[in-house]
Design an enzyme around this catalytic site. Structure first.
Site, PDB file in Angstrom:
ATOM      1  CD  GLU A 207      -2.786  -1.106   2.487  1.00 27.56           C
ATOM      2  OE1 GLU A 207      -4.018  -0.981   2.391  1.00 27.56           O
ATOM      3  OE2 GLU A 207      -2.194  -1.232   3.575  1.00 27.56           O
ATOM      4  CB  SER A 219      10.533  -5.902  -3.703  1.00 27.74           C
ATOM      5  OG  SER A 219       9.286  -6.269  -3.183  1.00 27.74           O
ATOM      6  CD  GLU A 268      20.037  -1.868  -0.452  1.00 28.22           C
ATOM      7  OE1 GLU A 268      19.987  -1.104   0.528  1.00 28.22           O
ATOM      8  OE2 GLU A 268      20.399  -3.052  -0.376  1.00 28.22           O
ATOM      9  CG  LEU A 271      25.084   1.263  -8.403  1.00 23.98           C
ATOM     10  CD1 LEU A 271      24.951   0.010  -9.255  1.00 23.98           C
ATOM     11  CD2 LEU A 271      26.563   1.602  -8.181  1.00 23.98           C
ATOM     12  N   GLY A 272      22.391   5.058  -8.845  1.00 25.01           N
ATOM     13  CA  GLY A 272      21.613   5.984  -9.647  1.00 25.01           C
ATOM     14  C   GLY A 272      20.160   5.990  -9.210  1.00 25.01           C
ATOM     15  CE1 TYR A 473       9.290 -10.697   5.923  1.00 32.37           C
ATOM     16  CE2 TYR A 473       8.488 -10.995   8.165  1.00 32.37           C
ATOM     17  CZ  TYR A 473       8.797 -10.167   7.105  1.00 32.37           C
ATOM     18  OH  TYR A 473       8.620  -8.804   7.216  1.00 32.37           O
TER      19      TYR A 473
END
Length: 595
Positions: A207, A219, A268, A271-272, A473
């Site tokens: 969300e 992800s 992350e 780098l850009g 997890y």
């Protein structure tokens, strides 16, 4: 935007009223009482930020092509961009402790604007932190630049991508879509659904997280068993760097050297800045079928999952909870009434007598074409029942679907009662998976006893599966040690991560590195691997202006800060830093620089 002090919508809290068994169970498990409610967040008006450190040369340059509303250094905006949503982030901000805030927040609306912002940031040595939804829980968006120039610390810009949220185009023949990187999950899926398509990427943060954030952190979503992680959905992208823009080609596959897409995914923001991506999409599912099963123990469920995968009868989603997390799930449910309550109690008794004394819940989902779903569901169900799965029907699937995005709100609720709560995820091959699970549970339970009164909670679920292994997890919680809350947190963090690494698991399956996982990066990819990444970083960002302090292992002096050694002094000083405003304000760009 989310709450500055917690998760999600400021008008929403965890729906505990319809779960009367949950709070008594939590209090008993963690040994807390109503009197523990000691850590509610400070009032927003009691937080004073340090004055914004403005680089006027940079500001004057970007004002030439940005609108006035695209630039801000208001205290509210700076506060919201000061932290992500890790336990440490929330612990500090709830006490009103803001160690470092970005100085300027910029909201670009196009790829060209991002190119110009990065060009001038490079020219004037200004740090830039790409910001999607701010959901990162490993310190990925926290300002952590340690560079001091002859003019002092560098100005830090948070580049909020929320305005770059458009579905640019769909190629139905190729089943691809070009999407801007700032698109939030709900808008992205709605835009595709309106045209009969879906991406199907649903992380817990769905969300409030963005496509660019998903790509930058590699992800995984709740449907990754069917559609893959985010890198498996990626076809091509654009990324702006201080030395130029990288554009990859939209083709089904290539052998033209190392895969630049894979190098960028997971970078992350160091780098850009990813501005847009071409993603694989699929027709909106005709059927969504979710079911619950109960297994006698964790091992049986793992065997069932492996056989489903081996025989290619794989549900689009598998979420398998161990004994600890199953207890949490049982207490999250609204209790049955009347005859249903009697039947449920009898069923529990019978199951206990027939070997289900350590019950583990599995929720499986089947999505897609109706005929295909029926075939896969029938074959997968045969395998699950072969391994002693007891059907719980479709009701549990509906309950899970209803609450699947609400669980992060529970952390805010129990933090009010002096509870440390965190999550940790990893992945391991099948031959090591059960041992990683067992060792992690054992080590955390030992830690409960050696660093407290022995009470605490740990539970785990399998959330993503592969031919070679799966993601584990973990969620764990314990009563806070007053005055040593951050040391306590990092003690658990270090223990659980060390346990993963010692037993052959990965540092992170989908939460990424940020700064909290950076001390283990060399163990993850080797010293030479670090050297290779630093070479790419230096080539694309020679001044280290992009999200500094993330991903790469830090030196020993900074490592102490990573693990919260400075925490007691900071927390003890919080009362003196949290002062009534009495006319103090930080520099406001709207008033001082723009207006």
């Amino acid at each position: 935007m989310m709450k500055w002090w917690g998760w999600g919508d400021i008008n929403k809290t965890f729906p505990i009223e319809d779960k009367p068994n949950l709070w008594p169970w939590i209090k008993k498990t963690i040994s807390i009482s109503e009197n523990n409610k000691i850590t509610e967040p400070v009032k927003r008006e009691d937080i004073i930020l340090s004055p914004a450190n403005i680089n006027d040369d940079f500001l004057n340059a970007v004002k030439q092509f940005l609108k006035i509303e695209q630039i801000s250094s208001s205290e509210d905006d700076r506060l919201l961009h000061s932290y992500g949503k890790s336990y440490a982030d929330l612990f500090y901000v709830r006490k009103g402790v803001v160690k470092k805030s970005p100085d300027i927040i910029i909201y670009p609306s196009s790829h060209d604007e991002v190119e110009n912002i990065i060009k001038y940031a490079h020219q004037y040595n200004v740090c830039v932190i790409p910001f999607g939804g701010g959901t990162n829980i490993v310190g990925g968006v926290d300002p952590r630049d340690q560079t001091v120039t002859e003019k002092g610390p560098r100005c830090v810009v948070s580049l909020d991508m929320r305005n770059m949220n458009k579905l640019i185009s769909i190629d139905p023949q190729s089943q691809t879509a070009v999407i801007q990187a700032g698109a939030l999950g709900p808008k992205l899926e709605k835009d595709l659904s309106d045209k009969g398509w879906a991406l199907g990427h649903f992380p817990d943060s769905f969300e409030y997280s963005t496509l660019g954030g998903w790509l930058a952190t590699r992800s995984a979503g709740m449907q990754s068993d069917a559609y893959g992680k985010i890198e498996d959905m990626l076809v091509s992208l654009k990324m702006v760097t201080p030395t130029g823009t990288i554009v990859t080609r939209t083709t089904p596959a290539s052998s033209a050297g190392p895969d630049i897409n894979r190098l960028i995914v997971g970078s992350e923001g160091i780098l850009g800045v990813i501005t847009e991506a071409t993603m694989r999409i699929h027709k909106s599912p005709e059927v969504k079928d979710y079911r619950g099963y109960l297994f006698p123990n964790f091992e049986k469920g793992v065997e069932a999952i492996r056989e489903c995968i081996d025989k290619n009868w794989v549900p689009s989603m598998i979420r398998f909870q161990d004994e600890g997390e199953t207890q949490l799930a049982f207490n999250l449910k609204s209790p049955k009434k009347g005859i249903e309550s009697i039947v449920q109690k009898q069923l529990k008794r019978i199951l206990s007598m027939t070997g289900y004394s350590r019950p583990c819940i599995m929720v499986v989902g089947f999505e897609g074409d109706a005929k295909q779903v029926q075939i896969i569901a029938n074959e997968a169900t045969k395998i699950l029942k072969k391994h002693r799965a007891f059907s719980l029907g479709k009701g549990i699937g509906k309950t899970w679907s209803k609450d699947k995005f609400n669980v992060p709100y529970l952390r805010d609720f129990i933090m009010d009662y002096g509870v440390m709560v965190d999550v940790a995820e990893t992945a391991a091959v099948w031959s090591k998976l059960l041992n990683v699970h067992k060792k992690t549970i054992e080590e955390i339970n030992k830690y409960f006893k050696s660093h407290g009164d022995g009470s605490g909670y740990i539970g785990c679920h399998i959330s993503h599966t592969y031919k070679t292994g799966a993601c584990l997890y973990f969620t764990y919680a314990a009563k806070q040690i007053v005055g040593k809350e951050i040391e306590q947190y990092y003690g658990y963090k270090k223990l659980i991560t060390d346990t993963f690494m010692k037993n052959g698991a990965t540092l992170s399956h989908h939460h990424a590195v940020g700064y909290e996982h950076s001390p283990w990066m060399e163990s993850e990819i080797s010293q030479t691997g670090i050297k290779a990444l630093k070479g790419v970083k230096n080539a694309l960002d020679p001044k280290n202006i992009l999200n500094p302090g993330k991903v790469f292992p830090v030196d020993e002096e900074l490592r102490l800060g990573v693990f919260g050694i400075d925490a007691p002094e900071i927390v003890n000083q919080s009362k003196s830093r949290i002062k009534k405003r009495s006319g103090q304000t930080s520099r406001n760009l709207h008033e001082d620089s723009i207006g």
